[in-house]
Design a protein around this motif. Structure first.
Motif, PDB file in Angstrom:
ATOM      1  N   HIS A   1       0.836  -1.197   0.000  1.00  0.00           N
ATOM      2  CA  HIS A   1       0.000   0.000   0.000  1.00  0.00           C
ATOM      3  C   HIS A   1       0.876   1.254   0.000  1.00  0.00           C
ATOM      4  CE1 HIS A   1      -2.982  -2.976   0.966  1.00  0.00           C
ATOM      5  NE2 HIS A   1      -2.475  -3.191   2.166  1.00  0.00           N
ATOM      6  N   ARG A   2       0.212   2.423  -0.032  1.00  0.00           N
ATOM      7  CA  ARG A   2       0.919   3.696  -0.017  1.00  0.00           C
ATOM      8  C   ARG A   2       0.376   4.587   1.085  1.00  0.00           C
ATOM      9  NH1 ARG A   2       0.800   4.788  -6.570  1.00  0.00           N
ATOM     10  NH2 ARG A   2       2.356   3.201  -7.132  1.00  0.00           N
TER      11      ARG A   2
ATOM     12  N   GLY B   1      -3.230   4.801  -0.157  1.00  0.00           N
ATOM     13  CA  GLY B   1      -3.599   4.094  -1.373  1.00  0.00           C
ATOM     14  C   GLY B   1      -3.611   2.620  -1.034  1.00  0.00           C
ATOM     15  N   VAL B   2      -4.801   2.061  -0.833  1.00  0.00           N
ATOM     16  CA  VAL B   2      -4.941   0.677  -0.361  1.00  0.00           C
ATOM     17  C   VAL B   2      -5.003  -0.264  -1.562  1.00  0.00           C
ATOM     18  CG1 VAL B   2      -6.336  -0.922   0.991  1.00  0.00           C
ATOM     19  CG2 VAL B   2      -6.157   1.486   1.678  1.00  0.00           C
TER      20      VAL B   2
ATOM     21  N   PRO C   1      -3.781  -6.547  -7.893  1.00  0.00           N
ATOM     22  CA  PRO C   1      -2.566  -6.116  -8.588  1.00  0.00           C
ATOM     23  C   PRO C   1      -2.831  -4.895  -9.479  1.00  0.00           C
ATOM     24  CG  PRO C   1      -2.744  -8.499  -8.646  1.00  0.00           C
ATOM     25  CD  PRO C   1      -4.034  -7.990  -8.062  1.00  0.00           C
ATOM     26  N   GLY C   2      -2.108  -3.809  -9.201  1.00  0.00           N
ATOM     27  CA  GLY C   2      -2.258  -2.596  -9.991  1.00  0.00           C
ATOM     28  C   GLY C   2      -3.468  -1.755  -9.654  1.00  0.00           C
ATOM     29  N   VAL C   3      -4.228  -2.157  -8.629  1.00  0.00           N
ATOM     30  CA  VAL C   3      -5.444  -1.418  -8.263  1.00  0.00           C
ATOM     31  C   VAL C   3      -5.337  -0.948  -6.816  1.00  0.00           C
ATOM     32  CG1 VAL C   3      -7.953  -1.478  -8.037  1.00  0.00           C
ATOM     33  CG2 VAL C   3      -6.820  -2.771  -9.869  1.00  0.00           C
ATOM     34  N   ARG C   4      -5.392   0.365  -6.602  1.00  0.00           N
ATOM     35  CA  ARG C   4      -5.361   0.932  -5.264  1.00  0.00           C
ATOM     36  C   ARG C   4      -6.574   1.825  -5.053  1.00  0.00           C
ATOM     37  NH1 ARG C   4       0.217   0.726  -6.288  1.00  0.00           N
ATOM     38  NH2 ARG C   4       1.382  -0.337  -4.636  1.00  0.00           N
ATOM     39  N   VAL C   5      -7.171   1.714  -3.891  1.00  0.00           N
ATOM     40  CA  VAL C   5      -8.346   2.506  -3.549  1.00  0.00           C
ATOM     41  C   VAL C   5      -7.904   3.653  -2.632  1.00  0.00           C
ATOM     42  CG1 VAL C   5     -10.566   2.502  -2.364  1.00  0.00           C
ATOM     43  CG2 VAL C   5      -9.879   0.528  -3.755  1.00  0.00           C
ATOM     44  N   PRO C   6      -8.251   4.901  -2.966  1.00  0.00           N
ATOM     45  CA  PRO C   6      -7.865   6.021  -2.103  1.00  0.00           C
ATOM     46  C   PRO C   6      -8.701   6.064  -0.829  1.00  0.00           C
ATOM     47  CG  PRO C   6      -9.196   6.796  -3.924  1.00  0.00           C
ATOM     48  CD  PRO C   6      -8.946   5.335  -4.184  1.00  0.00           C
ATOM     49  N   LEU C   7      -8.053   6.464   0.253  1.00  0.00           N
ATOM     50  CA  LEU C   7      -8.712   6.551   1.555  1.00  0.00           C
ATOM     51  C   LEU C   7      -8.029   7.653   2.341  1.00  0.00           C
ATOM     52  CD1 LEU C   7      -9.731   3.568   3.771  1.00  0.00           C
ATOM     53  CD2 LEU C   7      -8.324   5.361   4.758  1.00  0.00           C
TER      54      LEU C   7
ATOM     55  N   PRO D   1     -13.966   4.066   0.711  1.00  0.00           N
ATOM     56  CA  PRO D   1     -15.023   3.114   0.367  1.00  0.00           C
ATOM     57  C   PRO D   1     -15.622   2.390   1.577  1.00  0.00           C
ATOM     58  CG  PRO D   1     -12.897   2.109   0.000  1.00  0.00           C
ATOM     59  CD  PRO D   1     -12.619   3.528   0.449  1.00  0.00           C
ATOM     60  N   LEU D   2     -15.838   3.121   2.671  1.00  0.00           N
ATOM     61  CA  LEU D   2     -16.441   2.563   3.878  1.00  0.00           C
ATOM     62  C   LEU D   2     -17.400   3.596   4.453  1.00  0.00           C
ATOM     63  CD1 LEU D   2     -13.217   1.178   5.601  1.00  0.00           C
ATOM     64  CD2 LEU D   2     -14.981  -0.223   4.513  1.00  0.00           C
ATOM     65  N   ARG D   3     -18.375   3.133   5.240  1.00  0.00           N
ATOM     66  CA  ARG D   3     -19.249   4.079   5.940  1.00  0.00           C
ATOM     67  C   ARG D   3     -18.517   4.721   7.111  1.00  0.00           C
ATOM     68  NH1 ARG D   3     -24.532   3.874   4.479  1.00  0.00           N
ATOM     69  NH2 ARG D   3     -25.225   2.010   3.333  1.00  0.00           N
TER      70      ARG D   3
END
Length: 284
Positions: free
Chosen positions: A36-37, A54-55, A59-65, A85-87
């Protein structure tokens, strides 16, 4: 709301571990080990700061949080979700001193967006992701705590008088010239930290002081550890003079947020506010 708990015992004092929890390089390295980042706004996490992640979910996919620091003290650190992407997401780290070191308790709680489907995802992916992150951070904390033992110590002084703290304007290095700091310096070999505070105040300000306590966490900096002490002028001590600085100023609680502090001292700005407001209540 799933809640995961994890513990680790660190062979270091509580304030030192608390300082490592604020060290952005610790969080960044733990995230990196898990793919992660991490990005903070400065080297040390501060109260109210927003932290970006950046979770990696594939592979190659990170979700911002993004999370916000809601509490930071020698007792631990807390954060809550700002966007992602969470409540909801809450992370609380509590530190407890023991005879063998400092016990670190992590508690992570979150609420998914997708109801039953989201809860299934929590079991399949979420719990494993969180546990791997906590394990990685524990590893980094243990490693960094061992390295801090050999670092020289620098003391800074929150010198308080009449509800205000003394700030000193730096003249060097060029990157810091003009910014403000709590005065201090390195602890010499064989010298106690309170004795270093007294000596540094005489050398830098020409004043005698009485050390009254500690402020905030240890602050890991490149090659040194910064520890902030509180002090008050000794009876009969002369007015402070800028013997090694460009200027001095007395800063009230109202002024603390607007001062152009060096990064290390900005990390204790919230502690300074609490200290000064307490001093005003004690001396109306």
């Amino acid at each position: 709301m799933p809640v995961l708990r994890s513990t680790v015992l660190i062979d270091a004092p509580q304030r030192t571990v608390a300082g490592l929890l604020r060290d952005g390089t610790v969080s960044a390295e733990a995230m990196r080990r898990c793919g992660h980042r991490f990005a903070g706004s400065g080297p040390l996490l501060c109260l109210g700061e927003t932290v970006r992640f950046g979770v990696r979910v594939a592979p190659g996919v990170r979700v911002p949080l993004r999370t916000r620091i809601t509490a930071v003290s020698p007792s631990g650190i807390e954060s809550v979700l700002v966007a992602g992407p969470l409540r909801a997401l809450e992370h609380r780290t509590t530190l407890t001193p023991t005879g063998a070191g400092t016990l670190v308790l992590d508690e992570v709680a979150w609420t998914s967006l997708l109801g039953v489907l989201g809860r299934a995802g929590d079991v399949v992916r979420g719990r494993g992701l969180v546990l791997r992150l906590l394990a990685a951070r524990s590893e980094v904390l243990v490693e960094q705590a061992a390295q801090l033992v050999d670092r020289p110590v620098v003391v800074a002084t929150a010198l308080v008088r009449d509800g205000a703290v003394l700030a000193a304007q730096r003249t060097r290095p060029p990157a810091l010239a003009g910014r403000w700091e709590l005065p201090g310096g390195r602890v010499e070999e064989g010298e106690t930290e309170p004795a270093a505070v007294v000596r540094e105040m005489r050398e830098e300000l020409g004043v005698d002081v009485r050390v009254t306590g500690r402020l905030g966490t240890d602050l890991p900096l490149p090659d040194v550890v910064l520890r902030v002490y509180t002090a008050e002028p000794a009876p009969g001590s002369p007015e402070p003079q800028p013997l090694e600085h460009a200027a001095l100023r007395w800063v009230t609680a109202d002024d603390v947020p607007d001062v152009d502090w060096v990064a290390a001292d900005r990390a204790v700005a919230a502690d300074l506010l609490t200290l000064l407001r307490g001093a005003v209540r004690s001396h109306p």
